[in-house]
Write a protein that holds these residues in place. Structure first.
Motif, PDB file in Angstrom:
ATOM      1  N   VAL A  79       1.092  10.466   7.523  1.00  0.00           N
ATOM      2  CA  VAL A  79       2.326  10.879   6.853  1.00  0.00           C
ATOM      3  C   VAL A  79       2.041  12.016   5.870  1.00  0.00           C
ATOM      4  O   VAL A  79       2.645  12.103   4.799  1.00  0.00           O
ATOM      5  N   GLY A  80       1.109  12.879   6.227  1.00  0.00           N
ATOM      6  CA  GLY A  80       0.853  14.063   5.422  1.00  0.00           C
ATOM      7  C   GLY A  80      -0.382  14.021   4.560  1.00  0.00           C
ATOM      8  O   GLY A  80      -0.712  15.001   3.899  1.00  0.00           O
ATOM      9  N   GLY A  81      -1.092  12.894   4.525  1.00  0.00           N
ATOM     10  CA  GLY A  81      -2.332  12.805   3.756  1.00  0.00           C
ATOM     11  C   GLY A  81      -2.136  12.954   2.264  1.00  0.00           C
ATOM     12  O   GLY A  81      -2.771  13.804   1.628  1.00  0.00           O
ATOM     13  N   PRO A  82      -1.298  12.113   1.631  1.00  0.00           N
ATOM     14  CA  PRO A  82      -1.063  12.251   0.192  1.00  0.00           C
ATOM     15  C   PRO A  82      -2.147  11.680  -0.699  1.00  0.00           C
ATOM     16  O   PRO A  82      -2.085  11.850  -1.920  1.00  0.00           O
ATOM     17  N   LEU A  83      -3.141  10.972  -0.122  1.00  0.00           N
ATOM     18  CA  LEU A  83      -4.191  10.338  -0.927  1.00  0.00           C
ATOM     19  C   LEU A  83      -5.519  11.069  -0.731  1.00  0.00           C
ATOM     20  O   LEU A  83      -5.824  11.550   0.360  1.00  0.00           O
ATOM     21  N   ILE A 122      -3.716  18.630  -0.620  1.00  0.00           N
ATOM     22  CA  ILE A 122      -2.612  17.681  -0.747  1.00  0.00           C
ATOM     23  C   ILE A 122      -1.426  18.412  -1.363  1.00  0.00           C
ATOM     24  O   ILE A 122      -1.546  19.015  -2.434  1.00  0.00           O
ATOM     25  N   HIS A 123      -0.296  18.386  -0.679  1.00  0.00           N
ATOM     26  CA  HIS A 123       0.922  18.999  -1.196  1.00  0.00           C
ATOM     27  C   HIS A 123       1.933  17.909  -1.522  1.00  0.00           C
ATOM     28  O   HIS A 123       2.085  16.938  -0.776  1.00  0.00           O
ATOM     29  N   SER A 124       2.643  18.067  -2.621  1.00  0.00           N
ATOM     30  CA  SER A 124       3.751  17.172  -2.942  1.00  0.00           C
ATOM     31  C   SER A 124       4.746  17.952  -3.790  1.00  0.00           C
ATOM     32  O   SER A 124       4.442  19.041  -4.298  1.00  0.00           O
ATOM     33  N   MET A 125       5.935  17.380  -3.947  1.00  0.00           N
ATOM     34  CA  MET A 125       6.951  18.033  -4.767  1.00  0.00           C
ATOM     35  C   MET A 125       7.528  17.025  -5.752  1.00  0.00           C
ATOM     36  O   MET A 125       7.967  15.942  -5.358  1.00  0.00           O
ATOM     37  N   LYS A 126       7.487  17.383  -7.023  1.00  0.00           N
ATOM     38  CA  LYS A 126       8.121  16.557  -8.058  1.00  0.00           C
ATOM     39  C   LYS A 126       9.542  17.063  -8.281  1.00  0.00           C
ATOM     40  O   LYS A 126       9.754  18.258  -8.500  1.00  0.00           O
ATOM     41  N   SER A 127      10.496  16.153  -8.214  1.00  0.00           N
ATOM     42  CA  SER A 127      11.883  16.509  -8.509  1.00  0.00           C
ATOM     43  C   SER A 127      12.400  15.606  -9.618  1.00  0.00           C
ATOM     44  O   SER A 127      11.993  14.453  -9.730  1.00  0.00           O
ATOM     45  N   PHE A 128      13.283  16.149 -10.415  1.00  0.00           N
ATOM     46  CA  PHE A 128      13.822  15.410 -11.557  1.00  0.00           C
ATOM     47  C   PHE A 128      15.116  14.726 -11.113  1.00  0.00           C
ATOM     48  O   PHE A 128      16.226  15.117 -11.481  1.00  0.00           O
ATOM     49  N   SER A 129      14.928  13.698 -10.292  1.00  0.00           N
ATOM     50  CA  SER A 129      16.045  12.993  -9.667  1.00  0.00           C
ATOM     51  C   SER A 129      15.573  11.587  -9.313  1.00  0.00           C
ATOM     52  O   SER A 129      14.478  11.180  -9.686  1.00  0.00           O
ATOM     53  N   GLY A 130      16.401  10.849  -8.568  1.00  0.00           N
ATOM     54  CA  GLY A 130      16.019   9.518  -8.140  1.00  0.00           C
ATOM     55  C   GLY A 130      16.336   8.461  -9.184  1.00  0.00           C
ATOM     56  O   GLY A 130      16.891   8.750 -10.247  1.00  0.00           O
ATOM     57  N   PRO A 131      15.960   7.219  -8.914  1.00  0.00           N
ATOM     58  CA  PRO A 131      16.354   6.095  -9.775  1.00  0.00           C
ATOM     59  C   PRO A 131      15.767   6.137 -11.179  1.00  0.00           C
ATOM     60  O   PRO A 131      16.321   5.545 -12.103  1.00  0.00           O
ATOM     61  N   THR A 132      14.637   6.830 -11.360  1.00  0.00           N
ATOM     62  CA  THR A 132      14.009   6.889 -12.687  1.00  0.00           C
ATOM     63  C   THR A 132      14.139   8.265 -13.339  1.00  0.00           C
ATOM     64  O   THR A 132      13.671   8.454 -14.460  1.00  0.00           O
ATOM     65  N   GLU A 136       8.436  11.835  -6.666  1.00  0.00           N
ATOM     66  CA  GLU A 136       7.524  12.718  -5.957  1.00  0.00           C
ATOM     67  C   GLU A 136       7.742  12.551  -4.464  1.00  0.00           C
ATOM     68  O   GLU A 136       7.717  11.433  -3.944  1.00  0.00           O
ATOM     69  N   TYR A 137       7.959  13.679  -3.800  1.00  0.00           N
ATOM     70  CA  TYR A 137       8.138  13.693  -2.347  1.00  0.00           C
ATOM     71  C   TYR A 137       6.813  14.082  -1.719  1.00  0.00           C
ATOM     72  O   TYR A 137       6.250  15.129  -2.039  1.00  0.00           O
ATOM     73  N   VAL A 138       6.282  13.230  -0.839  1.00  0.00           N
ATOM     74  CA  VAL A 138       4.949  13.475  -0.277  1.00  0.00           C
ATOM     75  C   VAL A 138       4.994  13.883   1.182  1.00  0.00           C
ATOM     76  O   VAL A 138       3.964  14.135   1.786  1.00  0.00           O
ATOM     77  N   GLY A 139       6.181  13.966   1.770  1.00  0.00           N
ATOM     78  CA  GLY A 139       6.305  14.387   3.158  1.00  0.00           C
ATOM     79  C   GLY A 139       6.777  13.266   4.062  1.00  0.00           C
ATOM     80  O   GLY A 139       6.704  12.089   3.709  1.00  0.00           O
ATOM     81  N   PHE A 140       7.290  13.656   5.220  1.00  0.00           N
ATOM     82  CA  PHE A 140       7.763  12.708   6.216  1.00  0.00           C
ATOM     83  C   PHE A 140       8.842  11.772   5.659  1.00  0.00           C
ATOM     84  O   PHE A 140       8.938  10.619   6.058  1.00  0.00           O
ATOM     85  N   GLY A 141       9.624  12.279   4.699  1.00  0.00           N
ATOM     86  CA  GLY A 141      10.717  11.507   4.134  1.00  0.00           C
ATOM     87  C   GLY A 141      10.315  10.485   3.090  1.00  0.00           C
ATOM     88  O   GLY A 141      11.167   9.761   2.578  1.00  0.00           O
ATOM     89  N   SER A 159       4.003   4.370 -10.772  1.00  0.00           N
ATOM     90  CA  SER A 159       4.918   4.246  -9.640  1.00  0.00           C
ATOM     91  C   SER A 159       5.979   3.187  -9.940  1.00  0.00           C
ATOM     92  O   SER A 159       5.716   2.189 -10.603  1.00  0.00           O
ATOM     93  N   ALA A 160       7.189   3.440  -9.417  1.00  0.00           N
ATOM     94  CA  ALA A 160       8.304   2.512  -9.633  1.00  0.00           C
ATOM     95  C   ALA A 160       9.061   2.300  -8.321  1.00  0.00           C
ATOM     96  O   ALA A 160      10.278   2.148  -8.323  1.00  0.00           O
ATOM     97  N   GLY A 161       8.313   2.296  -7.215  1.00  0.00           N
ATOM     98  CA  GLY A 161       8.926   2.013  -5.930  1.00  0.00           C
ATOM     99  C   GLY A 161       8.841   3.181  -4.960  1.00  0.00           C
ATOM    100  O   GLY A 161       9.094   4.329  -5.318  1.00  0.00           O
ATOM    101  N   TYR A 162       8.438   2.860  -3.731  1.00  0.00           N
ATOM    102  CA  TYR A 162       8.389   3.833  -2.652  1.00  0.00           C
ATOM    103  C   TYR A 162       9.662   3.697  -1.808  1.00  0.00           C
ATOM    104  O   TYR A 162      10.239   2.614  -1.713  1.00  0.00           O
ATOM    105  N   ALA A 163      10.064   4.807  -1.187  1.00  0.00           N
ATOM    106  CA  ALA A 163      11.279   4.755  -0.369  1.00  0.00           C
ATOM    107  C   ALA A 163      11.184   5.790   0.737  1.00  0.00           C
ATOM    108  O   ALA A 163      10.409   6.762   0.665  1.00  0.00           O
ATOM    109  N   LEU A 164      11.987   5.582   1.758  1.00  0.00           N
ATOM    110  CA  LEU A 164      12.163   6.547   2.837  1.00  0.00           C
ATOM    111  C   LEU A 164      13.507   7.220   2.621  1.00  0.00           C
ATOM    112  O   LEU A 164      14.547   6.562   2.609  1.00  0.00           O
ATOM    113  N   GLN A 165      13.471   8.537   2.425  1.00  0.00           N
ATOM    114  CA  GLN A 165      14.687   9.294   2.149  1.00  0.00           C
ATOM    115  C   GLN A 165      15.201   9.893   3.452  1.00  0.00           C
ATOM    116  O   GLN A 165      14.541  10.720   4.073  1.00  0.00           O
TER     117      GLN A 165
END
Length: 220
Positions: A79-83, A122-132, A136-141, A159-165
């Protein structure tokens, strides 16, 4: 001392405005923000123009995996190798932060060289949105909601929960489908240096991995 070997000068590029980005500040109570060192205020309050990048150059001082952690890090490459998958220490590493006004967030890229083989990126995107208010979007939704706090003068991301967007739909992922609880600590070391520490603890397998590196801002 590791940080003494990183001899990159401090600079403030023309496209950077100090103390003009209040997005991280807004996620903390004023009294907590006030307990942070001034250097961390500045680091997390720089407003960049769209597409501008800050570069941090550092050295990995600690990197360890359990056996389960290594396998989960390998599986995460699907899923994009976020680790991180590299356990080498005393090697240089680079982190870049690029402003993305289109998405309303920041693009983070982490480069981990390897003595044998190509570097891991490793690429990711931080957005100022979501439940908290921060995710951080790590790819593949896959997204990771984050909560920030202050502890011992350091800025802590948990972390405060993972989700599929899926478009506007956010589907929470069960614990067994996630790497576990993630904690990132950003602590100031003085002299324009800071330490980045990553820990991931799985609900069934315990600590999976730990990584620590010391960085300085490089000339832009």
């Amino acid at each position: 001392m590791t940080s003494a070997r990183i001899g990159f000068p401090s600079s403030v590029a023309p496209h950077t405005k100090l103390l003009d980005d209040h997005r991280f500040h807004a996620l903390l109570p004023p009294e907590d923000w006030g307990r942070l060192p001034v250097a961390i205020w500045r680091r997390f309050s720089k407003r960049l123009t769209d597409g501008a990048t800050i570069v941090y150059v550092g050295e990995v001082e600690e990197a360890s995996f359990t056996r389960a952690g290594w396998w989960i890090a390998q599986a995460a490459r699907l899923v994009g190798g976020p680790l991180p998958i590299v356990s080498e220490t005393a090697v240089s590493t680079i982190v870049t932060v690029t402003e993305d006004r289109t998405g309303g967030g920041q693009i983070w890229s982490r480069i981990y060289p390897r003595r044998n083989g190509f570097p891991q990126v490793i690429h990711s995107m931080k957005s100022f949105s979501g439940p908290t208010g921060l995710q951080e979007y790590v790819g593949f939704g896959i997204t990771l909601a984050l909560r920030i706090s202050v502890a011992d003068g350091a800025l802590v991301f948990k972390s405060a929960g993972y989700a599929l967007q899926l478009g506007p739909l956010r589907v929470p992922l069960p614990d067994w489908l996630t790497p576990g609880d993630l904690t990132v600590i950003h602590s100031d070391l003085g002299g324009n240096a800071f330490r980045f520490t990553l820990d991931i603890v799985h609900p069934y397998f315990g600590r999976l991995l730990r990584q620590s590196a010391v960085f300085r801002e490089s000339a832009s």
